[in-house]
Design a protein around this motif. Structure first.
Motif, short mmCIF file in Angstrom:
data_model
loop_
_atom_site.label_atom_id
_atom_site.label_comp_id
_atom_site.label_asym_id
_atom_site.label_seq_id
_atom_site.Cartn_x
_atom_site.Cartn_y
_atom_site.Cartn_z
N GLY A 271 0.82 -1.21 0.00
CA GLY A 271 0.00 0.00 0.00
C GLY A 271 0.85 1.25 0.00
N GLN A 272 0.60 2.15 0.98
CA GLN A 272 1.33 3.41 1.02
C GLN A 272 1.31 4.00 2.42
OE1 GLN A 272 -0.89 6.52 -1.25
NE2 GLN A 272 -2.51 4.97 -1.43
N LEU A 273 2.27 4.87 2.70
CA LEU A 273 2.30 5.64 3.93
C LEU A 273 1.80 7.05 3.61
CD1 LEU A 273 5.71 4.70 5.60
CD2 LEU A 273 3.42 4.04 6.35
N ILE A 274 0.87 7.54 4.41
CA ILE A 274 0.30 8.87 4.16
C ILE A 274 0.39 9.74 5.41
CG2 ILE A 274 -1.30 7.85 2.48
CD1 ILE A 274 -3.58 8.40 4.50
N SER A 275 0.42 11.04 5.18
CA SER A 275 0.32 12.02 6.26
C SER A 275 -0.76 13.02 5.87
CB SER A 275 1.66 12.73 6.49
OG SER A 275 2.64 11.82 6.96
N VAL A 276 -1.63 13.33 6.80
CA VAL A 276 -2.79 14.18 6.52
C VAL A 276 -2.89 15.29 7.56
CG1 VAL A 276 -5.32 14.25 6.38
CG2 VAL A 276 -4.07 12.28 5.45
N ARG A 277 -3.06 16.52 7.11
CA ARG A 277 -3.46 17.59 8.02
C ARG A 277 -4.97 17.68 7.97
NH1 ARG A 277 -4.98 22.59 7.17
NH2 ARG A 277 -3.97 22.82 5.13
N GLY A 278 -5.60 17.29 9.05
CA GLY A 278 -7.05 17.29 9.09
C GLY A 278 -7.62 18.62 9.52
N LEU A 279 -8.87 18.61 9.91
CA LEU A 279 -9.53 19.82 10.36
C LEU A 279 -9.05 20.25 11.73
CD1 LEU A 279 -13.22 18.95 9.34
CD2 LEU A 279 -11.52 20.25 8.04
N ALA A 280 -8.65 19.28 12.55
CA ALA A 280 -8.29 19.59 13.94
C ALA A 280 -6.97 18.97 14.38
CB ALA A 280 -9.41 19.14 14.87
N GLY A 281 -6.35 18.18 13.55
CA GLY A 281 -5.10 17.53 13.94
C GLY A 281 -4.32 17.10 12.72
N THR A 282 -3.06 16.77 12.94
CA THR A 282 -2.20 16.24 11.88
C THR A 282 -1.86 14.80 12.20
OG1 THR A 282 -1.27 18.41 11.37
CG2 THR A 282 0.01 16.48 10.68
N TYR A 283 -1.99 13.93 11.20
CA TYR A 283 -1.83 12.49 11.39
C TYR A 283 -0.74 12.02 10.43
CZ TYR A 283 -6.40 13.85 13.11
OH TYR A 283 -7.42 14.53 13.75
N SER A 284 0.39 11.63 10.99
CA SER A 284 1.58 11.36 10.17
C SER A 284 1.90 9.88 10.07
CB SER A 284 2.79 12.10 10.76
OG SER A 284 2.55 13.50 10.81
N ASP A 285 2.46 9.52 8.92
CA ASP A 285 3.00 8.17 8.68
C ASP A 285 1.99 7.07 9.00
OD1 ASP A 285 5.46 9.25 7.85
OD2 ASP A 285 6.13 9.42 9.92
N LEU A 286 0.82 7.19 8.40
CA LEU A 286 -0.23 6.19 8.56
C LEU A 286 -0.15 5.20 7.41
CD1 LEU A 286 -3.10 8.75 9.23
CD2 LEU A 286 -2.02 7.33 10.98
N PHE A 287 -0.24 3.92 7.71
CA PHE A 287 -0.23 2.92 6.64
C PHE A 287 -1.63 2.73 6.10
CE2 PHE A 287 -0.64 -1.56 5.23
CZ PHE A 287 0.15 -1.46 4.09
N LEU A 288 -1.76 2.88 4.79
CA LEU A 288 -3.03 2.66 4.10
C LEU A 288 -2.84 1.50 3.13
CD1 LEU A 288 -5.96 3.70 3.44
CD2 LEU A 288 -4.89 5.09 1.65
N PRO A 289 -3.52 0.38 3.35
CA PRO A 289 -3.29 -0.81 2.50
C PRO A 289 -4.05 -0.76 1.17
CG PRO A 289 -4.86 -1.34 4.23
CD PRO A 289 -4.41 0.08 4.48
N LEU A 290 -4.03 0.41 0.54
CA LEU A 290 -4.65 0.60 -0.77
C LEU A 290 -3.65 1.32 -1.66
CD1 LEU A 290 -8.18 1.95 0.34
CD2 LEU A 290 -7.56 -0.43 -0.18
N TYR A 291 -3.75 1.10 -2.97
CA TYR A 291 -2.82 1.69 -3.91
C TYR A 291 -3.41 2.93 -4.58
CZ TYR A 291 -0.46 -2.83 -3.51
OH TYR A 291 0.18 -3.94 -3.04
N GLY A 292 -2.56 3.89 -4.89
CA GLY A 292 -2.97 5.04 -5.67
C GLY A 292 -3.09 6.31 -4.85
N THR A 293 -2.60 7.41 -5.43
CA THR A 293 -2.73 8.71 -4.76
C THR A 293 -4.20 9.06 -4.56
OG1 THR A 293 -0.63 9.49 -5.68
CG2 THR A 293 -2.19 11.17 -4.98
#
Length: 475
Positions: A271-293
């Motif tokens: 899959g991929q590692l993602i980092s997201v700045r959300g509405l209220a927090g930032t969530y870094s280096d999360l593993f998502l077992p799906l392919y594609g941006t």
């Protein structure tokens, strides 16, 4: 509502990530489940939805309005609806809430469309709930016929069934994917506290409109008064319609790129590692077992949706629970591996936007030298746009058709593809099994070749059944 789970905790009997499958059913149970599908098929099909809400509302009213006894996260858009729904549900479930999930269409069996707490509904529960609602559906059918109107359609009856199943479970929250459009889709009888929009593009133009603005206006119909609206990055026309609808309903609007954003994503094993700045927090280096941006962007939208649902967009989520929710996500039919030696993937891309996302993902996440596409497309889809989007990554097309009545004939589709490319790289097959066998033989001739099955959801579903029967993943 249930108390939130402690980070890393597991519910008794919970499954490992990726194990979302229906529980084993007896032969009698399976027959009962199949009988429900047969009863739904006897109604007007999903290819011809009715732009109306009153009959669905009437049936639910007779049942005591089950759709009002739990909060709803309502999700629409053109592409990414199902994946975003699944990701949203998985994060909410990680918080210990009992979830209901309605998606469509199904790939193999109807049970896939109604998910309770991460499990496809059992045949027994499906049949029992159908038996409960069937007399009320008959009452509404009779009223409609008396008024000279058409009886409840497949999707209207299915919507009633799903809402009843969720109330019977019972669930703490339901994540509901729109069937088509939004404003008059039968799922819109529910009032979503959170209204979610994935990217809006041209699709179903005969029913939703010929412009992005028209389609967005119809989809914006799911926004209810004072809702929390969360939207993926949109084009100017679609964004304007969502802003207008949010203002008219006195709703809040959180938009990707302004209020939340995918910070980064990188390829990882499985899959991929993602980092997201959300509405209220930032969530870094999360593993998502799906392919594609595009899936990483779907995850960003889902995180913002859950922030809106659990904390009104002002309270950060638990990083550990977001991590747990994402790690358990599955999205069948979306760049799903169904065969090895050679690699066979399926993807339900059935419009140009989805096909373009597929091509990008194949380029960015895989290292194949050559790819053959086994394709079948339905008559109401933009076949030219789909094939054009695939041509940058596909060197050969094996043209066939699914068993759907709406499938484009093999010769008609092959002629179109040959005109766009060449006759030499366009091969015709009347049968999906033959098309796949030939594609696999071709892929085996070189170590870095692969097969992708795409173009329609019905074709993908049939390919999954075939691969499972032949145990392609065990080879």
């Amino acid at each position: 509502m249930s108390e939130p789970k402690k980070p890393g905790s597991k519910k008794p009997g919970s499954k490992e990530p990726g194990s979302k499958r229906p529980r084993q059913s007896s032969d009698a149970g399976r027959e009962a489940g199949d009988a429900v599908f047969a009863a739904l098929l006897a109604r007007v099909g999903e290819g011809a939805p009715k732009p109306r809400l009153a009959p669905t509302r009437r049936a639910l009213e007779l049942l005591g309005d089950p759709q009002t006894v739990y909060p709803v996260i309502h999700i629409t858009g053109t592409n990414g609806k199902t994946s975003t729904s699944r990701i949203t549900e998985s994060i909410v479930r990680a918080y210990g809430l009992r979830t209901g999930l309605m998606t469509s269409p199904h790939l193999v069996r109807l049970n896939e469309r109604i998910v309770i707490d991460g499990e496809f509904i059992t045949d027994e529960a499906l049949a029992a709930n159908w038996a409960d609602i069937e007399p009320f559906l008959a009452m509404v059918d009779a009223e409609l016929e008396a008024a000279g109107d058409d009886v409840l359609t497949f999707f209207e009856a299915l919507t009633v069934l799903a809402f009843a199943c969720f109330a019977d479970a019972p669930v703490d929250v339901a994540v509901i994917e729109v069937g088509m459009g939004g404003e008059w889709d039968s799922t819109n009888v529910a009032d979503g506290q959170v209204a979610v929009f994935t990217p809006i593009a041209l699709d179903h133009t005969l029913r939703l409109g010929n412009t992005i603005a028209e389609i967005a206006r119809t989809k914006a119909g799911i926004i209810k008064p004072s809702a929390a609206v969360v939207s993926a990055r949109q084009g100017e026309a679609a964004q304007a319609e969502l802003e207008r609808a949010a203002e008219l309903t006195e709703s809040t609007l959180a938009s990707e790129g302004e209020d939340f954003v995918l910070l980064k994503n990188q390829v990882a094993v499985g899959g991929q590692l993602i980092s997201v700045r959300g509405l209220a927090g930032t969530y870094s280096d999360l593993f998502l077992p799906l392919y594609g941006t595009h899936q990483a962007q779907n995850a960003a939208v889902a995180i913002a949706a859950v922030e809106s649902f659990l904390g009104a967009g002002t309270t950060a989520l638990s990083h550990d629970l977001v991590e747990e929710g994402l790690a358990q996500v599955t999205s069948p039919g979306r760049l799903q591996l169904i065969g090895i030696a050679p690699t066979v993937l399926v993807d339900a891309a059935h419009n140009p936007h989805g096909a373009a996302a597929l091509s990008t993902a194949l380029a960015d996440y895989f290292d194949f030298d050559e790819i053959v596409a086994v394709v079948g497309i339905l008559t109401d889809k933009d076949a030219t746009g789909i094939i054009t989007a695939l041509q940058s990554k596909v060197v050969r097309f094996h043209v066939t058709q699914s068993q759907s009545e709406r499938a484009i004939g093999v010769d008609d589709l092959a002629d179109l593809i040959a005109d766009l490319g060449s006759e030499e790289t366009t091969v015709r097959f009347d049968d999906l099994a033959q098309a796949l066998d030939s594609a696999r033989d071709w892929a085996l001739e070189s170590p870095k070749r692969a097969v992708i099955v795409t173009g329609s959801i019905t074709l993908v579903g049939e390919a999954i059944i075939l691969a499972d029967a032949r145990e392609w993943l065990a080879k």
